[in-house]
Design an enzyme around this catalytic site. Sequence first.
Site, PDB file in Angstrom:
ATOM      1  N   ARG A 130       8.136  56.339  38.542  1.00 59.83           N
ATOM      2  CA  ARG A 130       8.257  55.241  39.540  1.00 59.83           C
ATOM      3  C   ARG A 130       7.096  54.250  39.480  1.00 59.83           C
ATOM      4  O   ARG A 130       6.778  53.575  40.450  1.00 59.83           O
ATOM      5  CB  ARG A 130       8.405  55.793  40.960  1.00 59.83           C
ATOM      6  N   LYS A 152       7.172  39.673  34.146  1.00 59.82           N
ATOM      7  CA  LYS A 152       8.589  39.880  33.824  1.00 59.82           C
ATOM      8  C   LYS A 152       8.648  40.956  32.747  1.00 59.82           C
ATOM      9  O   LYS A 152       8.053  40.801  31.673  1.00 59.82           O
ATOM     10  CB  LYS A 152       9.232  38.598  33.286  1.00 59.82           C
ATOM     11  N   GLU A 194       6.722  27.029  23.432  1.00 62.33           N
ATOM     12  CA  GLU A 194       6.365  27.274  24.839  1.00 62.33           C
ATOM     13  C   GLU A 194       5.160  26.411  25.263  1.00 62.33           C
ATOM     14  O   GLU A 194       5.076  25.975  26.401  1.00 62.33           O
ATOM     15  CB  GLU A 194       6.053  28.765  25.070  1.00 62.33           C
ATOM     16  N   LYS A 236       0.815  28.430  33.276  1.00 66.45           N
ATOM     17  CA  LYS A 236       1.748  29.541  33.519  1.00 66.45           C
ATOM     18  C   LYS A 236       1.281  30.383  34.714  1.00 66.45           C
ATOM     19  O   LYS A 236       2.078  30.756  35.587  1.00 66.45           O
ATOM     20  CB  LYS A 236       1.858  30.402  32.258  1.00 66.45           C
ATOM     21  N   GLU A 246      10.615  34.205  40.963  1.00 65.99           N
ATOM     22  CA  GLU A 246      11.520  33.118  40.551  1.00 65.99           C
ATOM     23  C   GLU A 246      12.563  32.758  41.623  1.00 65.99           C
ATOM     24  O   GLU A 246      13.760  32.776  41.396  1.00 65.99           O
ATOM     25  CB  GLU A 246      12.208  33.474  39.224  1.00 65.99           C
ATOM     26  N   ARG A 250       9.269  28.772  39.636  1.00 63.58           N
ATOM     27  CA  ARG A 250       9.163  29.490  38.352  1.00 63.58           C
ATOM     28  C   ARG A 250      10.312  29.135  37.409  1.00 63.58           C
ATOM     29  O   ARG A 250      10.179  29.206  36.189  1.00 63.58           O
ATOM     30  CB  ARG A 250       9.093  31.010  38.584  1.00 63.58           C
ATOM     31  N   ASN A 254      11.946  27.736  32.651  1.00 69.45           N
ATOM     32  CA  ASN A 254      13.160  27.896  31.831  1.00 69.45           C
ATOM     33  C   ASN A 254      13.564  26.582  31.155  1.00 69.45           C
ATOM     34  O   ASN A 254      14.637  26.502  30.551  1.00 69.45           O
ATOM     35  CB  ASN A 254      14.331  28.409  32.688  1.00 69.45           C
ATOM     36  N   HIS A 257      15.389  26.501  27.895  1.00 68.04           N
ATOM     37  CA  HIS A 257      15.897  27.855  27.649  1.00 68.04           C
ATOM     38  C   HIS A 257      17.402  27.974  27.880  1.00 68.04           C
ATOM     39  O   HIS A 257      18.018  28.929  27.409  1.00 68.04           O
ATOM     40  CB  HIS A 257      15.163  28.872  28.526  1.00 68.04           C
ATOM     41  N   HIS A 261      18.672  29.707  24.837  1.00 67.98           N
ATOM     42  CA  HIS A 261      19.165  31.095  24.816  1.00 67.98           C
ATOM     43  C   HIS A 261      20.544  31.178  24.177  1.00 67.98           C
ATOM     44  O   HIS A 261      20.835  32.120  23.437  1.00 67.98           O
ATOM     45  CB  HIS A 261      19.251  31.661  26.241  1.00 67.98           C
ATOM     46  N   HIS A 273      12.546  32.732  18.863  1.00 64.92           N
ATOM     47  CA  HIS A 273      12.729  32.285  20.248  1.00 64.92           C
ATOM     48  C   HIS A 273      12.164  30.875  20.471  1.00 64.92           C
ATOM     49  O   HIS A 273      12.848  30.003  21.029  1.00 64.92           O
ATOM     50  CB  HIS A 273      12.071  33.284  21.198  1.00 64.92           C
TER      51      HIS A 273
HETATM   52  N1  GLY Z   1       9.153  33.108  30.507  1.00 65.32           N
HETATM   53  C1  GLY Z   1       9.469  32.501  31.719  1.00 65.32           C
HETATM   54  C2  GLY Z   1       8.884  33.189  32.899  1.00 65.32           C
HETATM   55  O1  GLY Z   1       7.976  34.000  32.765  1.00 65.32           O
HETATM   56  O2  GLY Z   1       9.314  32.935  33.990  1.00 65.32           O
END
Ligand code: GLY
Length: 371
Positions: A130, A152, A194, A236, A246, A250, A254, A257, A261, A273
């Site tokens: 956990r 993330k 990025e 960032k 998000e 946040r 994207n 993306h 994607h 990517h």
């Molecule tokens: N890679 C996008 C984020 O971390 O929200």
Amino acid sequence: MFKASENLSDRITVNYEEKPCYDIVFSKDFSQITNELKKLNIENRKLCIVTESNVGPLYAEELSEIIKPFCRKVIIHQFEAGEKNKNVNTVNKIYDTLIKNKFDRNDLLLALGGGVTGDITGFAAATYLRGIDFVQIPTTLLAQVDSSIGGKTGVDFEAYKNMVGAFYMPKLVYMNLSTLNSLPKREYLSGMGEVIKHGLIKDKEYFNWLNENKDKIIDRDYTTLKEMLFVSCNIKGRVVENDPKEKGERALLNFGHTVGHAVEKLKDFSLLHGECVAIGMNAACFLSMKKGFISKKEYEKAVETIKMFELPVNTSGIEPREVTEATLNDKKMYSGIIKFILLMDIGNAIISREIAKEDILNSAKRVIVNE
Ligand code: GLY
């Protein structure tokens, strides 16, 4: 723009729920890592370095030897490199190693590698018993400026990227900038997708600085890289601090993306990517121009900058219609509303919920050039 060149610090602190949560440390080697890990009281803890088959042989033993005298035990768990291994089977094998070596809640994982390694290790850390602590040691430009920051974590599920995961913050992000020298040129430049994104969505001065320092960035000049990483990680870090889960801002990260994607998936991961993000940014800038937000000159400047870093702005062999369908099936679309990130200006992005299927098709047509 954050004035990085004056008194450039060796760290940025990222807050979570308004309290300091972890430091991003910039170093030219691994010599500072023991000092940083000692702050996490590692002397009675077991550490597992999780890495993959390309990065492990380069740095895992070196890192293990450096850390060993300062903690209870260090083990190395290596998995086969590649996005195709970013799944629960790879995570199961990490659990297996941890159980066999009797890791408990007090122990620690170190993610040594690129974005796949960081995401998988973070997910294993978030779920084993956990939740146990983990540290990010990103070795690619893409992981350093993006995926190692902000918590993330997760894995892909069948064709769905990052479908299963958790928000789980690292205890430290340690960047050895010299690891960037061992990257193949294509992979290094992929990370620039990025970096350019950060300039386009948040900071026009930084975007101009990237243009002015193009040669030194491509040559991986240490001082220039340190400045670039500092500014990108700061952008960032501030975004994820404001909106860790998000719910709003946040989503700006994207940018590029949505179409990116879809291209990544339809091209069966044959493009990197950052290359797909570059193509997606062309689509998003084009749509921003078509909506009357940015001028033709700004659109051309954005595309020229992407090309300057030897990144693609279009691709072939897939259909714009397929890109549109894949975009609409993306997990971020489950609410039925397309959230598309557009530019109002270079350095100023917005979340638009007023994008129609037709708009996406037109932007996809711009970036798919079949004979
Ligand atoms: N890679 C996008 C984020 O971390 O929200």
